[in-house]
Motif scaffolding. Sequence first.
Motif, PDB file in Angstrom:
ATOM      1  N   ALA A 128       0.815  -1.218   0.000  1.00 55.64           N
ATOM      2  CA  ALA A 128       0.000   0.000   0.000  1.00 55.64           C
ATOM      3  C   ALA A 128       0.850   1.271   0.000  1.00 55.64           C
ATOM      4  CB  ALA A 128      -0.963  -0.019   1.183  1.00 55.64           C
ATOM      5  N   PRO A 129       1.789   1.440   0.945  1.00 50.67           N
ATOM      6  CA  PRO A 129       2.596   2.669   0.900  1.00 50.67           C
ATOM      7  C   PRO A 129       3.498   2.739  -0.329  1.00 50.67           C
ATOM      8  CG  PRO A 129       3.405   1.177   2.598  1.00 50.67           C
ATOM      9  CD  PRO A 129       2.105   0.633   2.134  1.00 50.67           C
ATOM     10  N   PRO A 177     -12.649  17.500 -11.339  1.00 52.00           N
ATOM     11  CA  PRO A 177     -12.782  18.328 -10.132  1.00 52.00           C
ATOM     12  C   PRO A 177     -13.556  17.592  -9.044  1.00 52.00           C
ATOM     13  CG  PRO A 177     -13.333  19.573 -12.124  1.00 52.00           C
ATOM     14  CD  PRO A 177     -13.207  18.145 -12.539  1.00 52.00           C
ATOM     15  N   VAL A 178     -12.971  17.530  -7.856  1.00 48.27           N
ATOM     16  CA  VAL A 178     -13.592  16.876  -6.712  1.00 48.27           C
ATOM     17  C   VAL A 178     -13.698  17.883  -5.574  1.00 48.27           C
ATOM     18  CG1 VAL A 178     -13.393  15.023  -5.026  1.00 48.27           C
ATOM     19  CG2 VAL A 178     -12.645  14.653  -7.379  1.00 48.27           C
ATOM     20  N   LEU A 179     -14.867  17.972  -4.967  1.00 52.46           N
ATOM     21  CA  LEU A 179     -15.034  18.890  -3.850  1.00 52.46           C
ATOM     22  C   LEU A 179     -14.151  18.453  -2.697  1.00 52.46           C
ATOM     23  CD1 LEU A 179     -18.912  19.392  -3.865  1.00 52.46           C
ATOM     24  CD2 LEU A 179     -17.154  20.983  -4.684  1.00 52.46           C
ATOM     25  N   PRO A 180     -13.452  19.362  -2.057  1.00 50.02           N
ATOM     26  CA  PRO A 180     -12.590  19.004  -0.912  1.00 50.02           C
ATOM     27  C   PRO A 180     -13.430  18.393   0.202  1.00 50.02           C
ATOM     28  CG  PRO A 180     -12.105  21.226  -1.708  1.00 50.02           C
ATOM     29  CD  PRO A 180     -13.370  20.797  -2.390  1.00 50.02           C
ATOM     30  N   ARG A 181     -12.890  17.359   0.800  1.00 47.38           N
ATOM     31  CA  ARG A 181     -13.567  16.674   1.902  1.00 47.38           C
ATOM     32  C   ARG A 181     -12.626  16.635   3.103  1.00 47.38           C
ATOM     33  NH1 ARG A 181     -17.602  13.473  -0.681  1.00 47.38           N
ATOM     34  NH2 ARG A 181     -18.513  13.158   1.385  1.00 47.38           N
ATOM     35  N   SER A 182     -13.214  16.556   4.281  1.00 42.45           N
ATOM     36  CA  SER A 182     -12.412  16.344   5.492  1.00 42.45           C
ATOM     37  C   SER A 182     -12.305  14.834   5.696  1.00 42.45           C
ATOM     38  CB  SER A 182     -13.059  17.018   6.699  1.00 42.45           C
ATOM     39  OG  SER A 182     -14.380  16.570   6.874  1.00 42.45           O
ATOM     40  N   VAL A 183     -11.076  14.340   5.791  1.00 46.17           N
ATOM     41  CA  VAL A 183     -10.830  12.897   5.778  1.00 46.17           C
ATOM     42  C   VAL A 183      -9.955  12.509   6.964  1.00 46.17           C
ATOM     43  CG1 VAL A 183      -9.960  10.944   4.450  1.00 46.17           C
ATOM     44  CG2 VAL A 183     -10.932  12.931   3.256  1.00 46.17           C
ATOM     45  N   LEU A 184     -10.357  11.412   7.630  1.00 51.81           N
ATOM     46  CA  LEU A 184      -9.553  10.824   8.695  1.00 51.81           C
ATOM     47  C   LEU A 184      -9.000   9.488   8.191  1.00 51.81           C
ATOM     48  CD1 LEU A 184      -8.541  10.653  11.646  1.00 51.81           C
ATOM     49  CD2 LEU A 184     -10.729   9.539  12.207  1.00 51.81           C
ATOM     50  N   VAL A 185      -7.671   9.315   8.270  1.00 47.98           N
ATOM     51  CA  VAL A 185      -7.027   8.059   7.877  1.00 47.98           C
ATOM     52  C   VAL A 185      -6.515   7.383   9.137  1.00 47.98           C
ATOM     53  CG1 VAL A 185      -5.174   6.980   6.555  1.00 47.98           C
ATOM     54  CG2 VAL A 185      -6.383   8.976   5.618  1.00 47.98           C
ATOM     55  N   VAL A 186      -6.991   6.137   9.400  1.00 52.89           N
ATOM     56  CA  VAL A 186      -6.597   5.403  10.604  1.00 52.89           C
ATOM     57  C   VAL A 186      -5.906   4.113  10.175  1.00 52.89           C
ATOM     58  CG1 VAL A 186      -7.345   4.435  12.800  1.00 52.89           C
ATOM     59  CG2 VAL A 186      -8.648   6.315  11.745  1.00 52.89           C
ATOM     60  N   SER A 237       1.802   3.512   5.543  1.00 49.91           N
ATOM     61  CA  SER A 237       0.565   3.399   4.773  1.00 49.91           C
ATOM     62  C   SER A 237      -0.344   4.587   5.041  1.00 49.91           C
ATOM     63  CB  SER A 237      -0.150   2.088   5.134  1.00 49.91           C
ATOM     64  OG  SER A 237      -1.329   1.943   4.380  1.00 49.91           O
ATOM     65  N   ALA A 238      -0.493   4.958   6.333  1.00 49.40           N
ATOM     66  CA  ALA A 238      -1.360   6.082   6.688  1.00 49.40           C
ATOM     67  C   ALA A 238      -0.826   7.397   6.127  1.00 49.40           C
ATOM     68  CB  ALA A 238      -1.495   6.166   8.204  1.00 49.40           C
ATOM     69  N   GLU A 239       0.474   7.637   6.281  1.00 50.32           N
ATOM     70  CA  GLU A 239       1.045   8.914   5.854  1.00 50.32           C
ATOM     71  C   GLU A 239       1.060   9.050   4.337  1.00 50.32           C
ATOM     72  OE1 GLU A 239       1.743  11.468   7.609  1.00 50.32           O
ATOM     73  OE2 GLU A 239       1.323  10.514   9.533  1.00 50.32           O
ATOM     74  N   SER A 240       1.341   7.932   3.630  1.00 45.89           N
ATOM     75  CA  SER A 240       1.389   8.016   2.163  1.00 45.89           C
ATOM     76  C   SER A 240       0.003   8.269   1.590  1.00 45.89           C
ATOM     77  CB  SER A 240       1.996   6.748   1.564  1.00 45.89           C
ATOM     78  OG  SER A 240       1.239   5.597   1.924  1.00 45.89           O
ATOM     79  N   LEU A 241      -1.036   7.635   2.170  1.00 42.23           N
ATOM     80  CA  LEU A 241      -2.396   7.885   1.696  1.00 42.23           C
ATOM     81  C   LEU A 241      -2.809   9.317   2.025  1.00 42.23           C
ATOM     82  CD1 LEU A 241      -5.023   6.957   0.426  1.00 42.23           C
ATOM     83  CD2 LEU A 241      -5.715   6.025   2.651  1.00 42.23           C
ATOM     84  N   ALA A 242      -2.455   9.775   3.222  1.00 42.59           N
ATOM     85  CA  ALA A 242      -2.771  11.160   3.599  1.00 42.59           C
ATOM     86  C   ALA A 242      -2.102  12.142   2.645  1.00 42.59           C
ATOM     87  CB  ALA A 242      -2.328  11.411   5.035  1.00 42.59           C
ATOM     88  N   MET A 243      -0.870  11.844   2.263  1.00 43.69           N
ATOM     89  CA  MET A 243      -0.145  12.703   1.334  1.00 43.69           C
ATOM     90  C   MET A 243      -0.877  12.787  -0.003  1.00 43.69           C
ATOM     91  SD  MET A 243       3.849  12.277   0.167  1.00 43.69           S
ATOM     92  CE  MET A 243       4.264  11.852   1.851  1.00 43.69           C
ATOM     93  N   LEU A 244      -1.321  11.639  -0.509  1.00 40.84           N
ATOM     94  CA  LEU A 244      -2.054  11.622  -1.779  1.00 40.84           C
ATOM     95  C   LEU A 244      -3.347  12.421  -1.689  1.00 40.84           C
ATOM     96  CD1 LEU A 244      -1.758   7.946  -3.118  1.00 40.84           C
ATOM     97  CD2 LEU A 244      -1.117  10.031  -4.331  1.00 40.84           C
ATOM     98  N   LEU A 245      -4.077  12.213  -0.581  1.00 38.01           N
ATOM     99  CA  LEU A 245      -5.355  12.905  -0.424  1.00 38.01           C
ATOM    100  C   LEU A 245      -5.165  14.415  -0.316  1.00 38.01           C
ATOM    101  CD1 LEU A 245      -7.127  10.439   2.041  1.00 38.01           C
ATOM    102  CD2 LEU A 245      -7.581  10.740  -0.398  1.00 38.01           C
ATOM    103  N   ARG A 246      -4.114  14.837   0.365  1.00 33.32           N
ATOM    104  CA  ARG A 246      -3.841  16.286   0.463  1.00 33.32           C
ATOM    105  C   ARG A 246      -3.517  16.864  -0.908  1.00 33.32           C
ATOM    106  NH1 ARG A 246      -0.747  14.595   5.350  1.00 33.32           N
ATOM    107  NH2 ARG A 246      -2.098  15.048   7.156  1.00 33.32           N
ATOM    108  N   PRO A 249      -3.244  -3.045  -1.849  1.00 33.68           N
ATOM    109  CA  PRO A 249      -3.004  -1.597  -2.001  1.00 33.68           C
ATOM    110  C   PRO A 249      -4.073  -0.998  -2.905  1.00 33.68           C
ATOM    111  CG  PRO A 249      -1.536  -2.798  -3.454  1.00 33.68           C
ATOM    112  CD  PRO A 249      -2.339  -3.833  -2.703  1.00 33.68           C
ATOM    113  N   VAL A 250      -4.818  -0.024  -2.397  1.00 33.84           N
ATOM    114  CA  VAL A 250      -5.933   0.532  -3.137  1.00 33.84           C
ATOM    115  C   VAL A 250      -5.411   1.541  -4.157  1.00 33.84           C
ATOM    116  CG1 VAL A 250      -6.323   2.395  -1.476  1.00 33.84           C
ATOM    117  CG2 VAL A 250      -8.197   1.589  -2.924  1.00 33.84           C
TER     118      VAL A 250
END
Length: 654
Positions: A304-305, A530-539, A545-554, A637-638
């Motif tokens: 995943a990461p 275009p995607v509307l910004p969303r507030s996302v929690l990654v656990v 894995s968490a930080e790399s997905l967070a990086m992509l989402l940001r 890995p998604v």
Amino acid sequence: MANTRPDGEGATDPSPANVERLHDQRDWLRVTLSCIGDAVITTDADGRVTFLNPVAESLTGWAPQEAVGQPLDGVFRLINEESRQPVESPSVRAFREGRTFELASHSLLVARDGTERPLDDSAAPISNDKGEVAGVVLVFRDVTERRKTERALEKALAYTDDIIATLREPFLVLNVDLRVKTANRAFYDSFHVSKAETENRLVYDLGNGQWDIPALRTLLDEVLSRNQSVHDFEVEHTFQSLGRKTMLLNARPFPPDSKHPELILLAVEDVSALRERADELAKVSRHKDEFLAMLSHELRNPLAPIRNAAQVIRLVGPVDANLQRAAQMIERQVGQMTCLVDDLLEVSRISSGKVRLQMEPVELAAVVARAVETSRPLIDGRRHELTVTSCPGPVCVDGDVTRLVQVVANLLNNAAKYTGEGGHIALTVERKGGQGVVRVRDDGMGIAADVLPHVFVLFTQGDRSLARSEGGLGIGLSLVKNLVELHGGRVEAFSDGPGKGSEFVVQLPALETQPVAPVDAGEVTANGTPVLPRSVLVVDDNVDSAESLAMLLRLEGHEVQTAYDGPTALATAYAFQPEVAFVDIGLPGMDGFELARRLREQVGLKDALLAALTGYGQQEDRRKSLEAGFDAHLVKPVDLTAVSKLLARPRSVK
């Protein structure tokens, strides 16, 4: 002396009319006795022969004119079959006691020429009009054929008894009233009972009632009723008194073809070891499935990461051809690793019968389109030329869309791996007779003649040399075969030999009807949309894995918070109130299922979009996710496309 002859001579009334009547009776009696099928001899009061019919003449060898007047013992001579000693004629006892007697068993008639014949015989006294015994009538028949039949039957029964006695497994013979006629030594030894405790006992009373088994009662009722719908006349039962031994009780009627069986043959087989072995194998299979699921999870976590990092590089890295190409290579290899893990789990599920197809009418062209999109990265990465050809008009089959896409994609991947760079792959769809046909042909390394018959066998690999640069675990083609056969079709492999390419042909029963709705040709990527910004929690307890997905989402414009365990996630969610939460299932202390429930109930995220992000992708895992309150189940890995599509959902849709 009273009348001693069956013709009535010596009657007390000497009138002409009476004499004539007596002569008529005599003639009638002689004709009657001469015509019956049994042998008849009559005697007078002195035991001398007065009459014998033709059958008696034939059996004794005495002519009437010679026999009349002779003592009965001289004409009708009997001996015992075994001792060879003379046997008293039943006529003697009939004289003496004035009643009917039958011949003793094992008696032989010795004819005048010495021929011996077994007889069935009876003698009855002849009384005159004063009630005195005036003679004896002896009726007998030759029972040679019957005796042969009886001896043959006795021999057969003795032979059967010998067979039953020598059987190593317990065996019972029951009468139609379900009482034990006989049992063999193995039965007595196995169940620790004696002959006296077994024979003539109702089978349900054996062993102090331990044989009173409901399933056995039903079985024996079916055997006696000759229930033609029952093909398997056996039941299993565990006998506690034998140390929990499991026995297979198999009942059969005898004679087998009789509508009214005379006996029931009940064979008893100890299958305890087989059942224990089956339980052990089932346990091993469960452990194997658990191991594969765990292996999948452990392999997916680091993948995943890696994929996330490669996607970050492609999105924000400098416009450097080498760097972009390296990112693409990483993504392709991650995809290859993911396919290997998926195939390993799939073959385990298929072999254990856990795959359930979702059948519906589907057009093969649409299936091929999705498969091509799935395999396109590998095909393009090896710079192959792919040609796709479909016949005019739709070709429809009844199938599971996802599984059929998997079949075609595996064949395309196989062609891409075993064809040198810059090769050619041809994929065609056609209708042939009543079959929908998909062909995948390449000009690659081909298949050796000795390998060709085994290419669909699990873990078969054509090239095992150190020079082998492509391939896998030998799972893909086995999956193809199993999935095609689950659809009622077949798949064949053809090749003219090494270096001459190969062709795989899938045939599926075609439908005349059209699909209700076209198959989606694949998920539309969200990149660039275009995607509307969303507030996302990654656990995720895997920090990378968490930080790399967070990086992509940001990078996609979303506001992201991360947490690495359940309690921290609850606290973060309470303060952050995210619209979307990606939650790993295998969290320490508090698993993702429990966390999802608490996020819904305690934190108040009833309307939030919860997605399980995990290395476990079995159907049971997906079911548990939905029951725990998740809206989606993503397997590591998604791909960023799947994540973007999920984030593009309207807030009210779950």
